[in-house]
Structures are given as structure tokens and as C-alpha cells.
Design a protein around this motif. Structure first.
Motif, mmCIF file in Angstrom:
data_model
loop_
_atom_site.group_PDB
_atom_site.id
_atom_site.type_symbol
_atom_site.label_atom_id
_atom_site.label_comp_id
_atom_site.label_asym_id
_atom_site.label_seq_id
_atom_site.Cartn_x
_atom_site.Cartn_y
_atom_site.Cartn_z
ATOM 1 N N SER A 45 -6.342 -9.736 21.658
ATOM 2 C CA SER A 45 -6.135 -8.735 21.803
ATOM 3 C C SER A 45 -5.642 -7.648 20.456
ATOM 4 N N GLU A 46 -6.540 -9.012 19.658
ATOM 5 C CA GLU A 46 -6.985 -7.297 18.457
ATOM 6 C C GLU A 46 -6.745 -6.264 17.864
ATOM 7 N N GLU A 47 -6.154 -5.248 17.386
ATOM 8 C CA GLU A 47 -6.933 -3.514 17.708
ATOM 9 C C GLU A 47 -6.874 -3.673 16.277
ATOM 10 N N ILE A 48 -7.486 -2.479 15.693
ATOM 11 C CA ILE A 48 -6.545 -1.890 15.054
ATOM 12 C C ILE A 48 -6.878 0.263 15.327
ATOM 13 N N TYR A 49 -5.216 0.040 14.626
ATOM 14 C CA TYR A 49 -5.071 1.506 15.122
ATOM 15 C C TYR A 49 -5.269 2.427 13.359
ATOM 16 N N LYS A 50 -5.429 3.617 13.580
ATOM 17 C CA LYS A 50 -5.717 4.488 12.479
ATOM 18 C C LYS A 50 -4.177 5.033 12.154
ATOM 19 N N ALA A 51 -3.853 4.386 10.624
ATOM 20 C CA ALA A 51 -2.360 4.819 10.257
ATOM 21 C C ALA A 51 -2.825 5.635 8.888
ATOM 22 N N ASP A 52 -2.102 7.003 8.082
ATOM 23 C CA ASP A 52 -1.607 7.653 7.055
ATOM 24 C C ASP A 52 -0.345 7.544 6.782
ATOM 25 N N LEU A 53 0.660 6.800 7.833
ATOM 26 C CA LEU A 53 1.087 6.481 7.307
ATOM 27 C C LEU A 53 2.596 6.170 7.552
ATOM 28 N N LEU A 90 1.175 -1.193 -0.163
ATOM 29 C CA LEU A 90 0.128 0.234 0.297
ATOM 30 C C LEU A 90 1.256 1.739 -0.209
ATOM 31 N N ASP A 91 0.090 1.838 -1.040
ATOM 32 C CA ASP A 91 1.611 3.843 -0.811
ATOM 33 C C ASP A 91 1.059 3.940 0.800
ATOM 34 N N GLY A 92 1.902 4.768 1.533
ATOM 35 C CA GLY A 92 2.162 5.239 2.298
ATOM 36 C C GLY A 92 2.769 4.089 3.141
ATOM 37 N N VAL A 93 3.430 2.946 3.596
ATOM 38 C CA VAL A 93 4.319 2.205 3.994
ATOM 39 C C VAL A 93 5.783 2.564 3.523
ATOM 40 N N HIS A 94 6.517 2.535 4.299
ATOM 41 C CA HIS A 94 7.946 2.942 3.528
ATOM 42 C C HIS A 94 9.133 2.089 4.478
ATOM 43 N N PHE A 95 10.350 2.272 4.525
ATOM 44 C CA PHE A 95 10.924 2.506 4.687
ATOM 45 C C PHE A 95 11.771 3.274 5.964
ATOM 46 N N ALA A 96 12.323 3.674 7.410
ATOM 47 C CA ALA A 96 12.664 4.570 7.747
ATOM 48 C C ALA A 96 13.378 5.801 6.734
ATOM 49 N N LEU A 97 14.505 5.730 6.163
ATOM 50 C CA LEU A 97 15.166 5.770 5.443
ATOM 51 C C LEU A 97 14.760 6.557 4.293
ATOM 52 N N GLU A 117 -7.244 1.363 1.828
ATOM 53 C CA GLU A 117 -8.404 1.955 0.609
ATOM 54 C C GLU A 117 -7.932 2.526 -0.374
ATOM 55 N N ASN A 118 -8.331 2.606 -1.670
ATOM 56 C CA ASN A 118 -8.190 2.986 -2.612
ATOM 57 C C ASN A 118 -6.094 3.103 -2.602
ATOM 58 N N GLY A 119 -6.166 1.603 -2.557
ATOM 59 C CA GLY A 119 -4.296 2.207 -2.631
ATOM 60 C C GLY A 119 -3.898 2.291 -1.638
#
Length: 488
Positions: A396-404, A264-271, A371-373
Motif C-alpha cells: 500500500s506504499e504511496e508517494i505524496y507531493k509536499a513542499d511543507l 529536511l527543510d520544510g518539515v515543522h511542528f505546527a506551532l 532534494e537539495n535539503g
């Protein structure tokens, strides 16, 4: 050393630091060095402890009690001579080293350790202010040429030592500026890049040549220029031109997290986030990854994760959450159990204090939601240890909101193509195989090719890289000349 009763009379004093609401407005350094009088008082706290464990706690074996005593007595110019005798770049370690020397301080058994790191920085900063840091060119040239591949702390330390021994040294760097991850991985608010630049000017005056935008050894026979204008240089060409080659290219393969939704777009390595930001601060193009107004999740609880947290706040992130796989460590270590070794305890960085950072421990990411990639959240599960094994906590499953989402889980090994191009044998972890003891230290299985720093030992501290660079330089000098006066 210091004042015999100083540790009883004076409290540990930290360096002045700008308030969080002020410092997050820019990328400037926000920690001020200790004034001379305060540094002298802190030097007075150094005990005449008989066995200074701080010396061995420091990877470069800094002669800490000596320069603490010199600062206490006001002999600053002598202090920088002693400090430089073991450390080429105390301005780096005085800013970004986690200070294992302080963990080993005798006073740390039952009180606050001597502020060794703050005194170290005060010494070198005062030395630069007073013009005491001068080029030290070799009196005679040996006629030998040495190539150093990589311009991080290991490569720079080795290059400086070898140049001072009289060798013609050329440092090769694939990026447009010298410094490796000192330049591109560490944010300017922790290490201003002018600190690197002034040291490079000294090294140039000592005869070190720097060649940037040169890609070494991507394949054995490559030549020419890449599409983005970088020069290609084969391993064979380098070995033919130089009498010795030191591989000091670091450990650049990041740990991935191949869970569903990883693409998904918005998932990156730190560097991918930090390097463009450092380039932006240096005047290059804007960072293509922005945390402004976003809910940021940083996966990984170390220094790189902390750098992502601080950079996200400077972007104007809506929220920052940091995940750590391991359980939350204790706020204070059991000193009787851990001293003089590096303790496991909860460490809260200056970046964590720059906003309402939510820190979650013993948590794992099961899936990236989107959503939408584009990433919109993370599905997680809590972890627990039973019978020495880590397992998931049912329900113990949870959902965390994340844009990045930023991966800061460390690095596994150097870029494999570099070692393969030179034919260097690897250890079981994929690093360059070379010993640090006995005959042929830092030498690889390939004639006249050596390895030092993260490329050999794996991801580690800047101070370890400086140590290995210095020691490798001694071994190279010994191999070339049959004798050496360089310190180990």
C-alpha cells in the motif's frame, strides 16, 4: 426550562458564517453571534428534562438550563450573572470549545442538541456590548502574595479568582503578550485577540499584575537577562517572594515523527507555523514559514491540524492534505450507545470547508523525501487493525507531493526544566503530579507550589483549563487563609 414545547416547534439554528471565499482573504473572525431574537428561540428549545446532563457534560459545570431559560425570557443581564458564576471566560469557550455539553444534551438522544455554545457566546457578547462586564475588585486585601506561572486559560482563571479573594496576584509570562496558547496558538479567525485584551483590562482593574518576558525556572540558580532581553527568574527566588506559586504553564512538548528525512527543510511542528502567524497578525515580523503556492501536508487530525489547514489556505497554498493515523470514524455516532458521552465521529471543521482539503485516514508516514535539503514528498503506507493491533497493509506504499509538512499530533508533557527547577514530582506521563480530590488538591510535593491545567493533566481543552484554574485558586485560598468562599 425554556418553552415546554419549544424543542418540538423550533429547529436548531446555527450562527451566521461568512462564505469561505470571503473569509480566507483575512484573519478576522467570521462567525457572527446569534441576534437576540434568534438566541431566545434557541433558548426555548431547552427541555424541562428533569436531569440536565449538559451540566455534568460541561467541565466547568455551567448552569446551562437556567441561562437558556433567562435568554428565552429576555433576562439577559441575569443570564450573564449565572454564566459568570461558573465560567470566568465564556467569550473563550463560546468561540473555541468543542461543546461536550451539547453531546450530553437530553435532546441529543434522538434529535439536534440545543445550541448551547451559540447561546453562551450570545450572552457574553451582549454583556460586553452593554457594559455589564465590570471589574470586581476585592473589598479587603489579605496581605498574601501569589505567583501564577503561565498566562493561558488556567493561569488567568486562577489569577482572577485569587485577586477577587483579596490576594496580590502576579502572572508571569515568557512571551511579550499575555494569553498563552489562547494568544499564540489559536488563529485570530477563531479567536480575535481583542477578545482577550478586554478581559485583561478587567483583570488589571481587579488588581492582577502581569509581568511579560519573564522566564521562570529554566534552572534553579538562574538570574539576569537572556540574549533576547527576557528576564530570568529562578524557582527559589519566586518561592522566596510569594506565599504560594501556581504552575500553569501548559503542555508544550510536541509529538515528533522521527522518520528518515525528518531534518529536511520544510518539515515543522505546527506551532512553529501558527505562533509566528499570530504574531504577524498582531503587527510583528512576517511569518518565516510560508504556505503560499505550496503543497501542504498536515499530519494530525485534531483542532491544531485544522488550524494549520485554515492558515495554509489564507497563505494561498496550492493544496492541503491532512493525515490521520486512525481509521475514518463514522459520519454519525450511535447515539444510543454513546450518549451522554463525547462521541467518536467524523468532524469537519470550517477550515476543511475553505478549500479542497484531502483527508486521508489510517495512513502512516514512513519517510520524508527531499532534494537539495528541502522536502519534496512523503512516502506513506496504509494501516489496518487486526486482532486489536495496528499493522501495515502490504503493497500500500504511496508517494505524496509536499513542499511543507506540519506536525499537529498533540503534546506530550510540560517543559521538563520548569518542573525540575521547582523540584516538582512528575506522574508517569511527565506531568506535574497533583491530585484533584481530597485534602491538598492541586498541591505538588513542594511546599506552597501548586499545579493546574495542562501542566498537571496533560494536553486538554480550554474549558478544562478554566475548571482547573478555578479549583486550584480555591485550594490556594484555603491553604493561605484556612477558609475560603471561592466556588469549586
Amino acid at each position: 426550562m425554556g418553552k415546554p414545547t419549544g424543542f418540538l416547534e423550533y429547529e436548531r439554528l446555527a450562527e451566521a458564517i461568512a462564505p469561505a471565499e470571503v473569509r480566507i482573504k483575512d484573519y478576522r473572525e467570521f462567525v457572527a453571534r446569534l441576534p437576540d431574537d434568534e438566541a431566545a428561540v434557541q433558548g426555548a428549545r431547552c427541555m424541562d428534562c428533569g436531569i440536565p446532563f449538559c451540566n455534568s457534560g460541561c467541565p466547568v459545570n455551567n448552569i446551562i438550563p437556567d441561562w437558556n431559560d433567562l435568554v428565552y425570557r429576555g433576562h439577559w443581564e441575569q443570564a450573564i450573572v449565572v454564566l459568570h458564576s461558573t465560567n470566568n471566560f465564556p467569550e473563550f469557550t463560546g468561540r473555541i470549545c468543542p461543546a461536550p455539553c451539547e453531546a450530553a444534551c437530553t435532546l441529543n438522544i434522538n434529535a439536534d442538541a440545543v445550541g448551547i455554545k451559540s447561546i453562551e457566546r450570545a450572552i457574553i457578547d451582549k454583556a460586553w456590548e452593554n457594559g455589564w462586564v465590570k471589574p470586581q475588585p476585592a473589598a479587603h486585601q489579605t496581605g498574601k502574595k501569589v505567583a501564577v506561572v503561565g498566562s493561558g486559560p488556567a493561569g488567568l482563571a486562577a489569577a482572577q479568582q485569587l485577586a477577587r479573594a483579596g490576594h496580590a496576584v502576579v502572572v508571569f509570562e515568557k512571551n511579550t503578550r499575555i494569553g498563552g496558547l489562547l494568544r499564540y496558538g489559536i488563529p485570530d479567525f477563531k479567536l480575535d485577540k481583542t477578545v482577550i485584551d478586554r478581559r485583561l483590562e478587567q483583570m488589571k482593574a481587579e488588581g492582577v499584575e502581569f509581568r511579560t518576558e519573564v522566564c521562570v525556572g529554566a534552572n534553579p540558580n538562574m538570574t539576569g537577562v537572556t540574549d533576547d532581553g527576557k528576564t530570568l527568574m529562578s524557582a527559589d527566588a519566586l518561592k522566596a517572594e510569594f506565599d504560594a506559586v501556581l504552575l500553569a504553564a501548559g503542555s508544550e512538548t510536541p509529538r515528533d515523527l522521527p522518520a528518515p528525512g525528518r531534518e529536511l527543510d520544510g518539515v515543522h511542528f505546527a506551532l512553529e507555523f501558527l505562533i509566528p502567524q499570530n504574531k504577524t497578525v498582531a503587527g510583528d515580523a512576517p511569518n518565516p514559514i510560508s504556505a503560499e503556492g505550496k503543497h501542504v501536508i498536515v499530519i494530525g487530525g485534531g483542532d491544531t491540524g485544522s488550524d494549520c489547514v485554515g492558515t495554509s489556505y489564507r497563505h494561498g497554498a496550492a493544496s492541503v492534505t491532512q493525515f490521520e493515523l486512525m481509521p475514518q470514524p463514522p459520519e454519525e455516532e450511535n447515539k444510543a450507545l454513546t450518549w451522554p458521552y463525547w462521541p467518536i465521529k467524523l468532524r469537519t471543521s470550517s477550515s476543511h470547508k475553505e478549500g479542497a482539503t484531502r483527508r486521508e485516514f489510517a495512513i502512516a508516514t514512513k519517510e520524508f523525501l527531499g532534494e537539495n535539503g528541502k522536502v519534496t514528498g512523503l512516502k506513506t503506507v496504509r494501516l489496518e487493525w487486526k486482532d486489536g493491533k495496528m499493522g501495515e497493509v502490504p503493497g500500500s506504499e504511496e508517494i505524496y507531493k509536499a513542499d511543507l509538512v506540519l506536525f499537529a499530533m498533540g503534546f506530550t508533557q510540560p517543559v521538563a526544566s520548569l518542573l525540575e527547577a521547582f523540584g516538582v514530582e512528575k506522574d508517569p506521563r511527565g506531568n506535574a503530579k497533583a491530585t484533584t480530590d481530597g485534602e491538598g488538591c492541586y498541591a505538588t510535593n513542594v511546599d506552597k507550589v501548586f499545579a493546574a491545567g495542562d501542566v498537571r493533566r496533560g494536553q486538554s481543552l480550554v474549558v478544562w483549563a478554566i475548571r482547573e484554574g478555578r479549583q486550584a485558586a480555591r485550594e490556594i485560598d484555603l491553604a493561605l487563609m484556612g477558609t475560603t468562599e471561592l466556588p469549586r
